[in-house]
Write a protein that holds these residues in place. Structure first.
Motif, PDB file in Angstrom:
ATOM      1  N   GLN A 164       0.734  -1.248   0.030  1.00  0.00           N
ATOM      2  CA  GLN A 164      -0.022  -0.199   0.038  1.00  0.00           C
ATOM      3  C   GLN A 164       0.835   1.287  -0.041  1.00  0.00           C
ATOM      4  O   GLN A 164       0.607   2.263   0.564  1.00  0.00           O
ATOM      5  N   ILE A 165       1.920   0.857  -0.759  1.00  0.00           N
ATOM      6  CA  ILE A 165       2.812   2.477  -1.094  1.00  0.00           C
ATOM      7  C   ILE A 165       2.966   2.929  -2.322  1.00  0.00           C
ATOM      8  O   ILE A 165       3.107   2.185  -3.346  1.00  0.00           O
ATOM      9  N   PRO A 166       2.298   3.968  -2.746  1.00  0.00           N
ATOM     10  CA  PRO A 166       2.389   4.535  -4.068  1.00  0.00           C
ATOM     11  C   PRO A 166       3.677   4.464  -4.545  1.00  0.00           C
ATOM     12  O   PRO A 166       4.595   5.262  -4.116  1.00  0.00           O
ATOM     13  N   THR A 167       3.824   3.735  -5.649  1.00  0.00           N
ATOM     14  CA  THR A 167       5.218   3.496  -6.110  1.00  0.00           C
ATOM     15  C   THR A 167       5.108   3.682  -7.600  1.00  0.00           C
ATOM     16  O   THR A 167       4.460   3.246  -8.304  1.00  0.00           O
ATOM     17  N   PHE A 168       6.210   3.881  -8.030  1.00  0.00           N
ATOM     18  CA  PHE A 168       6.745   4.178  -9.639  1.00  0.00           C
ATOM     19  C   PHE A 168       8.056   3.397  -9.881  1.00  0.00           C
ATOM     20  O   PHE A 168       9.154   3.722  -9.249  1.00  0.00           O
TER      21      PHE A 168
END
Length: 306
Positions: A164-168
């Motif tokens: 649940q970590i916004p990641t690119f």
């Protein structure tokens, strides 16, 4: 063509954008990558896939701070062209290998999708932190379906679904002067006050994160895999309009293989004598193969009688 400056590859770069609550890492693999790949005669498609996996492993592994911690990335399927892909990172040492069906691989186009290469499978990422669990360490494993067009997208999905970590995440693989070069970028949104997996209020649509993600999305594959382009230059190209961007070089990566003859012998010695006898070949040797470095370690059965 002039030889590549050694400092431009195999040394990850950390960066952070304090005002945006974002941090990330860049890595480009060259000498280390080719040393790992040279242990096996991989077909081009397998080589490309393993190179991408090693980039991802380096990007994730360099998040570990404590000596002795390990990051393992594994992809496993039942009927894919690549049946097993395993990579790990520990204290700056990187290793990896792939098991594949040669006939199936030969029938696939070079630009095959993730599903075309693996079929239905899963991606497992394991963090083994050297600290005890009571201090925020211990083992943590996340397993997600193998989804997306490439391993980078599958890894990105892992962070969204499991962490649940916004990641690119993006990675690129190319060939330069006859050698394989691969690079990648990872950027994440960590709201103020977060530490590790103790997250507060994570929002995939957070405006600060959307800004960073849009900028990171402009990175070009040829930039990531260009051995002549410093990683600091990529950070500047992406985020030069930010008020403050901090960069820090991580330790240089090395090829790591922990197959040690003495350790192998100690492991075999723990088996009962009758089991060791069954393991031995006609010459009286117990031969152990290391998949990572493609070396064979014969241990004489007679040596256990000394």
């Amino acid at each position: 063509m002039a030889s590549q400056p050694e400092t431009l590859s195999d040394q990850p770069l950390r960066f952070s954008i304090p005002a945006r609550d974002a941090r990330g890492r860049l890595v480009r693999l060259d000498s280390v990558l080719n040393e790992i790949l040279s242990a096996h005669a991989y077909p081009p498609l397998v080589e490309k896939t393993l190179a991408e996996a090693l980039v991802l492993t380096a990007l994730l592994g360099t998040s570990l701070k404590d000596q002795g911690s390990q990051l393992t990335l594994q992809v496993q399927t039942e009927k894919g062209a690549i049946r097993l892909l395993a990579c790990d990172y520990k204290d700056g040492a990187l290793r990896g290998y792939a098991q594949f069906d040669a006939a199936t691989v030969a029938s696939l186009p070079h630009d095959s999708t993730l599903f075309g290469i693996f079929g239905t499978g899963y991606l497992a990422i394991t963090f083994d932190r050297a600290k005890p669990a009571s201090e925020g360490g211990g083992r943590y494993q996340g397993i997600v379906p193998l989804e997306g067009s490439c391993l980078s997208e599958a890894s990105q999905n892992y962070f969204v679904q499991s962490e649940q970590i916004p990641t690119f995440i993006r990675a690129a693989v190319d060939h330069v002067d006859g050698r394989c070069v691969a690079g990648g970028i990872l950027a994440q949104h960590l709201p103020e006050g977060e530490e590790g997996r103790e997250r507060l209020h994570v929002r995939l649509d957070h405006p600060e994160w959307e800004h960073v993600e849009i900028l990171a999305f402009t990175v070009l594959p040829e930039e990531l895999a260009d051995p002549e382009l410093p990683l600091e230059e990529i950070v500047w190209r992406l985020f030069h309009e930010e008020d403050e961007v901090r960069v820090e070089q991580a330790n240089k990566l090395t090829k790591g293989c922990r197959c040690d003859p003495a350790h192998i012998r100690d492991v075999i010695a723990k088996f009962p004598a009758e089991d060791r006898a069954e393991m031995a070949d006609e010459a009286g040797d117990i031969v152990v193969d290391c998949e990572f470095c493609s070396r064979r370690f014969p241990v004489s059965l007679a040596s256990f009688n000394n």
